[in-house]
Design a protein around this motif. Structure first.
Motif, mmCIF file in Angstrom:
data_model
loop_
_atom_site.group_PDB
_atom_site.id
_atom_site.type_symbol
_atom_site.label_atom_id
_atom_site.label_comp_id
_atom_site.label_asym_id
_atom_site.label_seq_id
_atom_site.Cartn_x
_atom_site.Cartn_y
_atom_site.Cartn_z
ATOM 1 N N VAL A 25 4.628 -1.403 -53.364
ATOM 2 C CA VAL A 25 3.916 -1.223 -52.101
ATOM 3 C C VAL A 25 4.765 -0.343 -51.191
ATOM 4 C CG1 VAL A 25 2.957 -2.386 -50.074
ATOM 5 C CG2 VAL A 25 2.879 -3.508 -52.307
ATOM 6 N N PHE A 26 4.141 0.656 -50.607
ATOM 7 C CA PHE A 26 4.809 1.545 -49.667
ATOM 8 C C PHE A 26 4.312 1.226 -48.266
ATOM 9 C CE2 PHE A 26 4.726 3.668 -53.712
ATOM 10 C CZ PHE A 26 5.991 4.203 -53.825
ATOM 11 N N GLY A 27 5.154 1.434 -47.267
ATOM 12 C CA GLY A 27 4.730 1.176 -45.899
ATOM 13 C C GLY A 27 5.456 2.060 -44.914
ATOM 14 N N TYR A 28 4.848 2.221 -43.749
ATOM 15 C CA TYR A 28 5.452 3.025 -42.694
ATOM 16 C C TYR A 28 4.949 2.518 -41.348
ATOM 17 C CZ TYR A 28 0.950 5.402 -42.664
ATOM 18 O OH TYR A 28 -0.382 5.671 -42.593
ATOM 19 N N GLY A 29 5.722 2.800 -40.312
ATOM 20 C CA GLY A 29 5.362 2.368 -38.970
ATOM 21 C C GLY A 29 4.738 3.483 -38.156
ATOM 22 N N THR A 30 4.585 3.235 -36.877
ATOM 23 C CA THR A 30 3.970 4.233 -35.989
ATOM 24 C C THR A 30 4.971 5.330 -35.641
ATOM 25 O OG1 THR A 30 4.603 2.942 -34.059
ATOM 26 C CG2 THR A 30 2.405 2.572 -34.930
ATOM 27 N N GLY A 31 4.428 6.438 -35.200
ATOM 28 C CA GLY A 31 5.268 7.530 -34.744
ATOM 29 C C GLY A 31 6.011 8.244 -35.853
ATOM 30 N N ARG A 32 5.530 8.127 -37.066
ATOM 31 C CA ARG A 32 6.198 8.778 -38.189
ATOM 32 C C ARG A 32 5.378 9.993 -38.618
ATOM 33 N NH1 ARG A 32 8.415 5.105 -36.185
ATOM 34 N NH2 ARG A 32 9.674 3.522 -37.134
ATOM 35 N N GLU A 33 6.050 11.011 -39.045
ATOM 36 C CA GLU A 33 5.380 12.220 -39.509
ATOM 37 C C GLU A 33 5.332 12.282 -41.031
ATOM 38 O OE1 GLU A 33 3.834 14.248 -37.427
ATOM 39 O OE2 GLU A 33 4.524 13.026 -35.759
ATOM 40 N N ASN A 34 5.608 11.159 -41.699
ATOM 41 C CA ASN A 34 5.690 11.164 -43.151
ATOM 42 C C ASN A 34 4.489 10.498 -43.834
ATOM 43 O OD1 ASN A 34 6.214 8.547 -42.455
ATOM 44 N ND2 ASN A 34 8.136 8.377 -43.560
ATOM 45 N N GLU A 35 3.414 10.267 -43.106
ATOM 46 C CA GLU A 35 2.259 9.570 -43.667
ATOM 47 C C GLU A 35 1.745 10.253 -44.932
ATOM 48 O OE1 GLU A 35 -2.311 8.334 -42.498
ATOM 49 O OE2 GLU A 35 -0.994 9.091 -40.960
ATOM 50 N N ALA A 36 1.555 11.554 -44.894
ATOM 51 C CA ALA A 36 1.021 12.273 -46.053
ATOM 52 C C ALA A 36 1.962 12.164 -47.249
ATOM 53 C CB ALA A 36 0.780 13.737 -45.706
ATOM 54 N N VAL A 37 3.261 12.208 -46.983
ATOM 55 C CA VAL A 37 4.243 12.105 -48.063
ATOM 56 C C VAL A 37 4.190 10.716 -48.702
ATOM 57 C CG1 VAL A 37 6.709 12.147 -48.604
ATOM 58 C CG2 VAL A 37 5.751 13.828 -47.036
ATOM 59 N N ILE A 38 4.089 9.673 -47.885
ATOM 60 C CA ILE A 38 4.026 8.306 -48.410
ATOM 61 C C ILE A 38 2.796 8.137 -49.304
ATOM 62 C CG2 ILE A 38 3.749 5.870 -47.780
ATOM 63 C CD1 ILE A 38 6.535 6.930 -47.159
ATOM 64 N N TYR A 39 1.642 8.597 -48.836
ATOM 65 C CA TYR A 39 0.425 8.491 -49.640
ATOM 66 C C TYR A 39 0.546 9.300 -50.931
ATOM 67 C CZ TYR A 39 -2.407 5.804 -46.393
ATOM 68 O OH TYR A 39 -2.905 4.797 -45.602
ATOM 69 N N ARG A 40 1.178 10.464 -50.868
ATOM 70 C CA ARG A 40 1.337 11.295 -52.060
ATOM 71 C C ARG A 40 2.249 10.624 -53.085
ATOM 72 N NH1 ARG A 40 -0.759 13.816 -55.783
ATOM 73 N NH2 ARG A 40 0.318 15.620 -56.579
ATOM 74 N N ILE A 41 3.360 10.072 -52.638
ATOM 75 C CA ILE A 41 4.274 9.380 -53.551
ATOM 76 C C ILE A 41 3.565 8.203 -54.207
ATOM 77 C CG2 ILE A 41 6.373 7.982 -53.685
ATOM 78 C CD1 ILE A 41 7.526 9.802 -51.468
ATOM 79 N N ALA A 42 2.844 7.421 -53.417
ATOM 80 C CA ALA A 42 2.110 6.278 -53.968
ATOM 81 C C ALA A 42 1.085 6.747 -54.996
ATOM 82 C CB ALA A 42 1.421 5.497 -52.854
ATOM 83 N N ASN A 43 0.390 7.834 -54.696
ATOM 84 C CA ASN A 43 -0.609 8.379 -55.608
ATOM 85 C C ASN A 43 0.022 8.845 -56.913
ATOM 86 O OD1 ASN A 43 -2.201 11.059 -56.528
ATOM 87 N ND2 ASN A 43 -3.605 9.491 -55.765
ATOM 88 N N ILE A 44 1.119 9.567 -56.824
ATOM 89 C CA ILE A 44 1.809 10.043 -58.024
ATOM 90 C C ILE A 44 2.284 8.861 -58.869
ATOM 91 C CG2 ILE A 44 3.920 11.186 -58.827
ATOM 92 C CD1 ILE A 44 3.541 13.153 -56.487
ATOM 93 N N LEU A 45 2.770 7.818 -58.210
ATOM 94 C CA LEU A 45 3.255 6.642 -58.925
ATOM 95 C C LEU A 45 2.110 5.848 -59.545
ATOM 96 C CD1 LEU A 45 5.941 5.077 -59.441
ATOM 97 C CD2 LEU A 45 5.260 3.615 -57.552
ATOM 98 N N GLY A 46 0.912 5.976 -58.978
ATOM 99 C CA GLY A 46 -0.233 5.224 -59.475
ATOM 100 C C GLY A 46 -0.495 3.947 -58.699
ATOM 101 N N SER A 47 0.121 3.831 -57.524
ATOM 102 C CA SER A 47 -0.061 2.646 -56.695
ATOM 103 C C SER A 47 -1.069 2.912 -55.586
ATOM 104 C CB SER A 47 1.264 2.224 -56.059
ATOM 105 O OG SER A 47 1.065 1.149 -55.164
ATOM 106 N N PRO A 48 -2.062 2.040 -55.430
ATOM 107 C CA PRO A 48 -2.997 2.180 -54.317
ATOM 108 C C PRO A 48 -2.493 1.487 -53.047
ATOM 109 C CG PRO A 48 -3.698 0.388 -55.693
ATOM 110 C CD PRO A 48 -2.459 0.980 -56.345
ATOM 111 N N ASN A 49 -1.290 0.950 -53.099
ATOM 112 C CA ASN A 49 -0.793 0.068 -52.049
ATOM 113 C C ASN A 49 0.057 0.801 -51.011
ATOM 114 O OD1 ASN A 49 -1.914 -2.193 -53.419
ATOM 115 N ND2 ASN A 49 -0.189 -2.096 -54.833
ATOM 116 N N VAL A 50 -0.567 1.121 -49.879
ATOM 117 C CA VAL A 50 0.148 1.714 -48.748
ATOM 118 C C VAL A 50 -0.220 0.906 -47.506
ATOM 119 C CG1 VAL A 50 0.500 3.752 -47.320
ATOM 120 C CG2 VAL A 50 0.121 4.021 -49.777
#
Length: 77
Positions: A25-50
């Motif tokens: 499971v990946f997670g992030y807080g507010t005020g971060r500019e890495n949302e797209a990167v987190i979703y991409r890493i999760a997608n590449i790994l095969g995890s739907p969990n963000v």
């Protein structure tokens, strides 16, 4: 820093192999500019969990306020 990233990547891949990609499971807080990167890493790994700030902050705050006050109080400034 490379050593730390290698250690994190190794552990994530171990969990993926042992328990499947949905166990990560990946997670992030507010005020971060890495949302797209987190979703991409999760997608590449095969995890739907963000998890987002809503999961970590807003949801628990509303639940706590409702259980304590009987409603979600609105605080005026």
């Amino acid at each position: 820093m490379d050593e730390a990233l290698d250690a994190i990547a190794k552990r994530i891949l171990e969990y993926k192999e042992k328990d499947g990609p949905e166990s990560v499971v990946f997670g992030y807080g507010t005020g971060r500019e890495n949302e797209a990167v987190i979703y991409r890493i999760a997608n590449i790994l095969g995890s739907p969990n963000v998890l987002t700030a809503g999961h970590f902050c807003y949801g628990p705050r509303v639940l706590q306020a409702s259980s304590t006050c009987g409603t979600n109080p609105v605080v005026g400034l």
